[in-house]
Design a protein around this motif. Structure first.
Motif, PDB file in Angstrom:
ATOM      1  N   LEU A 346       0.923  -1.084  -0.090  1.00 51.65           N
ATOM      2  CA  LEU A 346      -0.019   0.074   0.196  1.00 51.65           C
ATOM      3  C   LEU A 346       0.862   1.269  -0.048  1.00 51.65           C
ATOM      4  CD1 LEU A 346      -2.734  -1.056   2.544  1.00 51.65           C
ATOM      5  CD2 LEU A 346      -3.015  -0.815   0.092  1.00 51.65           C
ATOM      6  N   LEU A 347       2.014   1.076   0.906  1.00 45.97           N
ATOM      7  CA  LEU A 347       2.774   2.374   0.800  1.00 45.97           C
ATOM      8  C   LEU A 347       3.549   2.542  -0.693  1.00 45.97           C
ATOM      9  CD1 LEU A 347       4.516   2.139   4.306  1.00 45.97           C
ATOM     10  CD2 LEU A 347       2.357   3.330   3.566  1.00 45.97           C
ATOM     11  N   LYS A 348       3.693   1.596  -1.312  1.00 42.62           N
ATOM     12  CA  LYS A 348       4.466   1.584  -2.692  1.00 42.62           C
ATOM     13  C   LYS A 348       3.603   2.223  -3.564  1.00 42.62           C
ATOM     14  CE  LYS A 348       4.811  -1.940  -5.118  1.00 42.62           C
ATOM     15  NZ  LYS A 348       4.951  -3.115  -5.862  1.00 42.62           N
ATOM     16  N   TYR A 349       2.183   1.765  -3.608  1.00 44.96           N
ATOM     17  CA  TYR A 349       1.222   2.470  -4.303  1.00 44.96           C
ATOM     18  C   TYR A 349       1.160   3.933  -3.917  1.00 44.96           C
ATOM     19  CZ  TYR A 349       0.441  -2.322  -5.469  1.00 44.96           C
ATOM     20  OH  TYR A 349       0.735  -3.783  -5.839  1.00 44.96           O
ATOM     21  N   LYS A 351       3.291   5.954  -2.882  1.00 43.35           N
ATOM     22  CA  LYS A 351       4.345   6.787  -3.210  1.00 43.35           C
ATOM     23  C   LYS A 351       4.347   6.848  -4.881  1.00 43.35           C
ATOM     24  CE  LYS A 351       8.657   8.456  -2.992  1.00 43.35           C
ATOM     25  NZ  LYS A 351       8.744   8.946  -4.398  1.00 43.35           N
ATOM     26  N   MET A 352       3.800   5.933  -5.468  1.00 41.74           N
ATOM     27  CA  MET A 352       3.810   5.994  -6.874  1.00 41.74           C
ATOM     28  C   MET A 352       2.594   7.115  -7.195  1.00 41.74           C
ATOM     29  SD  MET A 352       3.817   1.860  -8.007  1.00 41.74           S
ATOM     30  CE  MET A 352       3.268   2.236  -9.555  1.00 41.74           C
ATOM     31  N   SER A 353       1.495   7.392  -6.543  1.00 46.41           N
ATOM     32  CA  SER A 353       0.508   8.219  -6.783  1.00 46.41           C
ATOM     33  C   SER A 353       0.915   9.605  -6.447  1.00 46.41           C
ATOM     34  CB  SER A 353      -0.733   7.776  -5.698  1.00 46.41           C
ATOM     35  OG  SER A 353      -1.857   8.678  -6.253  1.00 46.41           O
ATOM     36  N   VAL A 354       1.926   9.800  -5.351  1.00 41.81           N
ATOM     37  CA  VAL A 354       2.517  10.921  -5.150  1.00 41.81           C
ATOM     38  C   VAL A 354       3.365  11.429  -6.308  1.00 41.81           C
ATOM     39  CG1 VAL A 354       3.853  12.385  -3.267  1.00 41.81           C
ATOM     40  CG2 VAL A 354       2.209  10.675  -2.673  1.00 41.81           C
ATOM     41  N   ASP A 355       4.176  10.619  -6.779  1.00 37.57           N
ATOM     42  CA  ASP A 355       5.090  10.764  -7.860  1.00 37.57           C
ATOM     43  C   ASP A 355       4.244  11.228  -8.982  1.00 37.57           C
ATOM     44  OD1 ASP A 355       7.086  10.096  -6.205  1.00 37.57           O
ATOM     45  OD2 ASP A 355       7.372   8.115  -7.050  1.00 37.57           O
ATOM     46  N   THR A 356       3.212  10.757  -9.422  1.00 33.32           N
ATOM     47  CA  THR A 356       2.277  11.084 -10.596  1.00 33.32           C
ATOM     48  C   THR A 356       1.695  12.447 -10.485  1.00 33.32           C
ATOM     49  OG1 THR A 356       1.785   8.703 -10.793  1.00 33.32           O
ATOM     50  CG2 THR A 356       0.440  10.335 -12.051  1.00 33.32           C
ATOM     51  N   CYS A 357       1.417  12.831  -9.398  1.00 37.12           N
ATOM     52  CA  CYS A 357       0.940  14.121  -8.953  1.00 37.12           C
ATOM     53  C   CYS A 357       1.759  15.177  -9.196  1.00 37.12           C
ATOM     54  CB  CYS A 357       0.288  14.170  -7.547  1.00 37.12           C
ATOM     55  SG  CYS A 357      -1.387  13.225  -7.320  1.00 37.12           S
ATOM     56  N   ASN A 358       3.098  14.910  -8.941  1.00 36.12           N
ATOM     57  CA  ASN A 358       4.245  15.933  -9.196  1.00 36.12           C
ATOM     58  C   ASN A 358       4.981  16.018 -10.448  1.00 36.12           C
ATOM     59  OD1 ASN A 358       4.482  17.377  -6.153  1.00 36.12           O
ATOM     60  ND2 ASN A 358       4.026  15.329  -6.145  1.00 36.12           N
ATOM     61  N   ILE A 359       4.377  15.176 -11.333  1.00 37.52           N
ATOM     62  CA  ILE A 359       4.920  15.240 -12.870  1.00 37.52           C
ATOM     63  C   ILE A 359       4.630  16.314 -13.504  1.00 37.52           C
ATOM     64  CG2 ILE A 359       5.005  14.080 -15.160  1.00 37.52           C
ATOM     65  CD1 ILE A 359       4.588  11.397 -13.690  1.00 37.52           C
ATOM     66  N   LYS A 360       5.353  17.071 -14.181  1.00 37.55           N
ATOM     67  CA  LYS A 360       5.004  18.127 -15.042  1.00 37.55           C
ATOM     68  C   LYS A 360       3.982  18.043 -15.968  1.00 37.55           C
ATOM     69  CE  LYS A 360       9.492  20.300 -14.127  1.00 37.55           C
ATOM     70  NZ  LYS A 360      10.907  20.945 -15.688  1.00 37.55           N
ATOM     71  N   ASN A 361       3.321  19.035 -16.264  1.00 37.85           N
ATOM     72  CA  ASN A 361       2.284  19.080 -17.122  1.00 37.85           C
ATOM     73  C   ASN A 361       1.060  18.072 -16.938  1.00 37.85           C
ATOM     74  OD1 ASN A 361       3.576  21.080 -18.725  1.00 37.85           O
ATOM     75  ND2 ASN A 361       4.707  19.454 -19.887  1.00 37.85           N
ATOM     76  N   VAL A 362       0.617  17.705 -15.542  1.00 34.11           N
ATOM     77  CA  VAL A 362      -0.240  16.839 -15.350  1.00 34.11           C
ATOM     78  C   VAL A 362      -1.685  17.593 -15.192  1.00 34.11           C
ATOM     79  CG1 VAL A 362      -1.369  15.299 -13.636  1.00 34.11           C
ATOM     80  CG2 VAL A 362       1.068  15.459 -14.156  1.00 34.11           C
ATOM     81  N   ASP A 363      -2.833  17.316 -15.829  1.00 34.53           N
ATOM     82  CA  ASP A 363      -3.921  18.011 -15.879  1.00 34.53           C
ATOM     83  C   ASP A 363      -4.380  17.890 -14.294  1.00 34.53           C
ATOM     84  OD1 ASP A 363      -6.208  15.503 -16.431  1.00 34.53           O
ATOM     85  OD2 ASP A 363      -4.175  14.988 -16.842  1.00 34.53           O
ATOM     86  N   VAL A 364      -5.408  18.810 -14.227  1.00 35.00           N
ATOM     87  CA  VAL A 364      -5.856  18.812 -12.809  1.00 35.00           C
ATOM     88  C   VAL A 364      -6.805  17.847 -12.425  1.00 35.00           C
ATOM     89  CG1 VAL A 364      -7.565  20.406 -11.489  1.00 35.00           C
ATOM     90  CG2 VAL A 364      -6.250  21.420 -13.221  1.00 35.00           C
ATOM     91  N   GLU A 365      -7.612  17.007 -13.688  1.00 36.64           N
ATOM     92  CA  GLU A 365      -8.562  15.982 -13.263  1.00 36.64           C
ATOM     93  C   GLU A 365      -7.679  14.846 -12.861  1.00 36.64           C
ATOM     94  OE1 GLU A 365     -11.975  14.102 -12.805  1.00 36.64           O
ATOM     95  OE2 GLU A 365     -11.535  16.320 -13.189  1.00 36.64           O
ATOM     96  N   THR A 366      -6.658  14.807 -13.277  1.00 38.65           N
ATOM     97  CA  THR A 366      -5.921  13.677 -12.880  1.00 38.65           C
ATOM     98  C   THR A 366      -5.214  13.663 -11.569  1.00 38.65           C
ATOM     99  OG1 THR A 366      -5.028  13.149 -15.201  1.00 38.65           O
ATOM    100  CG2 THR A 366      -3.427  12.275 -13.420  1.00 38.65           C
ATOM    101  N   ILE A 367      -4.886  14.958 -11.081  1.00 41.80           N
ATOM    102  CA  ILE A 367      -4.526  15.313  -9.649  1.00 41.80           C
ATOM    103  C   ILE A 367      -5.811  14.921  -8.766  1.00 41.80           C
ATOM    104  CG2 ILE A 367      -3.599  17.177  -8.154  1.00 41.80           C
ATOM    105  CD1 ILE A 367      -2.298  18.243 -10.515  1.00 41.80           C
ATOM    106  N   LYS A 368      -6.772  15.241  -9.405  1.00 41.34           N
ATOM    107  CA  LYS A 368      -7.874  15.115  -8.202  1.00 41.34           C
ATOM    108  C   LYS A 368      -8.346  13.551  -8.244  1.00 41.34           C
ATOM    109  CE  LYS A 368     -12.887  16.226  -7.935  1.00 41.34           C
ATOM    110  NZ  LYS A 368     -14.003  16.953  -8.581  1.00 41.34           N
ATOM    111  N   GLU A 369      -8.024  12.772  -9.233  1.00 41.91           N
ATOM    112  CA  GLU A 369      -8.254  11.352  -9.256  1.00 41.91           C
ATOM    113  C   GLU A 369      -7.108  10.859  -8.368  1.00 41.91           C
ATOM    114  OE1 GLU A 369      -8.412  10.009 -12.974  1.00 41.91           O
ATOM    115  OE2 GLU A 369     -10.286  10.732 -13.409  1.00 41.91           O
ATOM    116  N   GLU A 370      -6.153  11.330  -8.415  1.00 43.58           N
ATOM    117  CA  GLU A 370      -4.867  10.724  -7.605  1.00 43.58           C
ATOM    118  C   GLU A 370      -5.025  11.189  -6.062  1.00 43.58           C
ATOM    119  OE1 GLU A 370      -2.672   8.596  -8.397  1.00 43.58           O
ATOM    120  OE2 GLU A 370      -2.790   8.796 -10.410  1.00 43.58           O
ATOM    121  N   ASP A 371      -5.437  12.281  -5.877  1.00 42.06           N
ATOM    122  CA  ASP A 371      -5.768  12.700  -4.384  1.00 42.06           C
ATOM    123  C   ASP A 371      -6.843  11.693  -3.814  1.00 42.06           C
ATOM    124  OD1 ASP A 371      -3.786  14.721  -4.628  1.00 42.06           O
ATOM    125  OD2 ASP A 371      -5.282  16.167  -4.978  1.00 42.06           O
TER     126      ASP A 371
END
Length: 800
Positions: A346-349, A351-371
């Motif tokens: 669970l912690l690995k997933y 961390k992967m989600s947090v990394d996805t949120c901090n990638i450049k040019n990520v749309d707002v909808e993706t960040i909302k889903e990752e949160d």
């Protein structure tokens, strides 16, 4: 052949009995009198059972091929009565004929015959056989009953055929799952057919009506198995019963075989979003599975999440919600030995989600889903830990702290640290839910947990410091006092009936004597942070007071008062922006101490100072000082500009009041400090640390530490000197050989050789003279005491 039919008396007796059971008109049904004769004959002549069965099978085949279905049903009914009446060693041969008849009915395209064949097989499945069968096979029945569950024929036949298929699968499960000699239904080729058939029917009726798991479990999976297949029971409800019965019979090593078809069915049908159907299926499984093996099903879900790690956040969020629902159903014993692996996944997933949120040019909808996915993981962590014992929760908190990022220089690391702290808060919230007050502080705060939390309490982030103190509240507060403790100053009576003081425990007292000064020093350092907000001050105040309430001994109160006067001295001697807030906290600490100790003299001194502040300098009280946080106030520096010594609390007076009560107040006369400095947390602060060796010969050797000082680090520092000396010696030899000539080298070597030659001649001449022994000669020629290079200094542990 014609003569055999014409001359009845010439035919075998068992054939005559079989012929007589069939009526002239099929509407009359089975001739009961003749059937009783046949049954009596079969019981008295068991050796004829196989022949009777083969003859009835021929009748059935003839009638089915000629579409005389009424006579075929009479033959099947007679076969069932014989099967139920006979109990002999030769029944296995008779069963083979019976199964051939059932197979013939199932192969017929007529729906009524398929239903009849399924009903007959269920009746056979309920018969307990005395002898094992080594040659019987049920592969055909698994395939045929599974295909019947997918029936999509005429509207009037869909329901009875599916019900017949499901009941047939019931019979196969009952007949084979406990018999190692039969077909292994847990093999991939069989279990996939069975699971897909069951899940198809469950899904078909899921949208119309869903039976709750509790209702499903209250009904027997074999309810109505001997009744008519066309009874008023929906195929989806029957499929749920069969699934639960199959799961309840699964052993430890068969859970994976059961889970894989379920997960692949949901994948193929794209049923993860929304996840109501997967949650419903997992509820059925978790309510039926053996609790000792339930964690395998949860582990399979997490492994399936790994296969979808690159999928959308919604799909991953749905899978985690299914995991959370499964865990909430499982009991305490079902978590299993791989709990840390599950939390690690669970912690690995996360961390992967947090990394996805901090990638450049990520749309707002993706960040909302990752949160949303991150919040779901946090909730799942809470569900995982809810049924665990306290010591297991503490171990998991320690495990999560070990996964904390080493630095928080980037937004990604800061966010991941915040999410991990939320996970710990979810776990610690349930520690004192059961109100187990017998757990001691050494169990709640092992050093592996206490030290990392203390480091986090001095973090550069105010949010992190607040969450850390809240974690302390959840673990430390065993009597639900933290919400009642607020940093306010009132001159009225303290509502003591609402605050419960814990009992005095020896283990808690010993724990505080070892760790108490360091605990309060970290609270002191945390309060001095100038970027603190109201939540920081409030939470830190609660933590300091809770230690007093949970460890009700004089040492804790003295440590609290000592820290309060340390804060007062710091506020009076520095030009901080939070000077007034520090004075307000000191007042709140001392008001609590006076009421907690029930010391009238101390309470009188504190009350006098509070009244003076209320009349002349109200900004030195917490109510007013806290209202100036995050605001531009002219009162921030008034304390530093004016002489406010008369408004300060007197440490000498407080010490005298406590001394009269019998407390040891020697520490209050010393300035507040902690002799061991806090361990730096960030690599920048660690890099600034240098270790100088005490030896003057290597005083210039310094070691830049990337991590904390360890034994290996010191060992490397000591070996550095030897390596440097060896390198210097080698370089000097190389330089000498490269600079001197060949003649000089020969002369220098000859000089050494001449000395050795003279020494040997002197020794040999002494031997020849015989005046002295060889040992005495060596001692006279060689001073062994000065040959330090030949002596060996043994360690003390090897000297006896």
């Amino acid at each position: 052949m014609v003569c055999a039919w014409c001359c009845v008396k010439c035919r075998p007796r068992y054939k005559r009995h079989v012929d007589n059971i069939f009526p002239v008109d099929p509407q009359d049904g089975l001739v009961k009198g003749e059937m009783q004769k046949l049954t009596y004959y079969a019981l008295t002549n068991p050796r004829k059972l196989d022949r009777i069965g083969n003859y009835l099978a021929e009748y059935l085949k003839y009638y089915v091929d000629h579409r005389r279905y009424d006579f075929a049903k009479i033959a099947m009914k007679a076969m069932e009565q014989l099967l139920q009446a006979c109990r002999s060693a030769s029944i296995n041969l008779f069963v083979e004929s019976f199964l051939r008849m059932v197979q013939k009915l199932l192969e017929s395209p007529e729906a009524s015959l398929q239903v009849l064949g399924s009903t007959s097989f269920v009746h056979f499945a309920n018969i307990q056989e005395d002898t094992p069968s080594y040659h019987r096979r049920y592969d055909f029945f698994v395939s045929k009953f599974s295909s019947m569950c997918w029936s999509n024929g005429r509207n009037d036949t869909i329901r009875p055929v599916r019900q017949a298929g499901l009941r047939g699968l019931q019979g196969v499960i009952l007949k084979t799952v406990s018999d190692d000699l039969q077909v292994n239904i847990w093999e991939e080729v069989h279990i996939q057919k069975i699971m897909r058939a069951l899940l198809f029917n469950i899904h078909e009726g899921f949208t119309s009506s869903v039976t709750s798991p509790s209702q499903s479990r209250s009904m027997s999976p074999w309810e109505g198995e001997n009744s008519d297949v066309t009874s008023d029971i929906d195929p989806d409800q029957l499929a749920r019963h069969v699934l639960q019965d199959l799961v309840s019979r699964a052993s430890y090593g068969q859970i994976k075989s059961l889970m894989m078809p379920l997960l692949y069915f949901i994948d193929n049908q794209k049923l993860w979003v929304p996840n109501k159907f997967p949650i419903h299926c997992m509820s059925l499984i978790m309510h039926s599975i053996q609790m000792s093996s339930a964690y395998i099903a949860i582990a399979q879900l997490l492994a399936h999440l790994e296969e979808h790690k690159d999928a959308s956040a919604k799909l991953r969020c749905s899978i985690v919600e299914v995991v959370s629902a499964a865990v909430s159903i499982a009991s305490t014993e079902s978590i299993g030995p791989t709990i840390l692996e599950m939390f690690g996944s669970l912690l690995k997933y996360l961390k992967m989600s947090v990394d996805t949120c901090n990638i450049k040019n990520v749309d707002v909808e993706t960040i909302k889903e990752e949160d949303e996915f991150q919040d779901t993981i946090v909730e799942s962590v809470g569900h995982f830990s809810h049924g665990l014992q306290t010591y297991q929760k503490i171990e998991i908190c320690t495990f999560i702290l070990q996964n904390m990022p080493s630095t928080t220089d980037t937004e990604e690391e800061t966010q991941f640290e915040s999410m991990l702290l939320k996970c710990i808060m979810k776990i610690t919230t349930s520690i004192n839910v059961n109100n187990d007050k017998s757990i001691g502080l050494p169990t709640l705060f092992p050093l592996s947990l206490l030290v990392p939390l203390q480091r986090l309490s001095l973090s550069d982030s105010p949010k992190t410091r607040t969450m850390t103190q809240q974690i302390f509240h959840s673990i430390l507060d065993r009597h639900n006092n933290h919400e009642k403790v607020v940093p306010t100053v009132t001159l009225g009576e303290l509502p003591e009936e609402n605050i419960f003081v814990g009992p005095q425990k020896k283990q808690d007292v010993l724990f505080f004597k070892r760790n108490g000064p360091e605990v309060y020093f970290h609270l002191y350092e945390s309060i001095l942070k100038e970027d603190n907000d109201l939540d920081n001050y409030t939470c830190t105040f609660r933590t300091a007071v809770l230690w007093c309430l949970e460890v009700p001994v004089d040492e804790v109160l003295i440590e609290l008062i000592h820290m309060a006067f340390g804060l007062q001295d710091e506020a009076c001697s520095s030009s901080r922006n939070n000077v007034n807030i520090l004075h307000g906290l000191v007042a709140a600490f001392l008001v609590f101490a006076s009421r907690y100790s029930r010391n009238e003299a101390l309470d009188q001194h504190i009350t006098n100072i509070i009244r003076k502040r209320q009349s002349d300098k109200p900004y030195l009280l917490p109510q007013v000082a806290f209202s100036t946080i995050d605001k531009d106030s002219e009162l921030d520096n008034e304390t530093a500009e004016e002489n406010v010594s008369s408004f300060m609390f007197d440490a000498t007076v407080v010490a005298e009041c406590l001394n009269q009560q019998g407390m040891n107040v020697d520490r209050l006369s010393d300035p507040y400090h902690y002799k061991r400095a806090a361990i730096p947390r960030t690599p920048e602060s660690v890099k600034s640390l240098r270790v100088s060796l005490l030896d003057a010969r290597v005083s210039d050797v310094q070691i830049s530490l990337q991590e904390e000082i360890t034994f290996d680090t010191l060992k490397q520092a000591l070996q550095h000197r030897q390596q440097m000396a060896l390198a210097t010696n080698n370089s000097s030899k190389e330089r000498l050989l490269s600079q001197e000539s060949y003649e000089d080298s020969v002369a220098r070597t000859a000089e050494k050789m001449s000395h050795i030659t003279a020494l040997k001649q002197q020794i040999f001449s002494s031997f020849k003279s015989g005046d002295v022994s060889p040992t005495e000669s060596l001692h006279s020629l060689i001073d062994l005491d000065n040959l330090t290079n030949l002596s060996i200094d043994l360690p003390d542990m090897y000297v006896y």
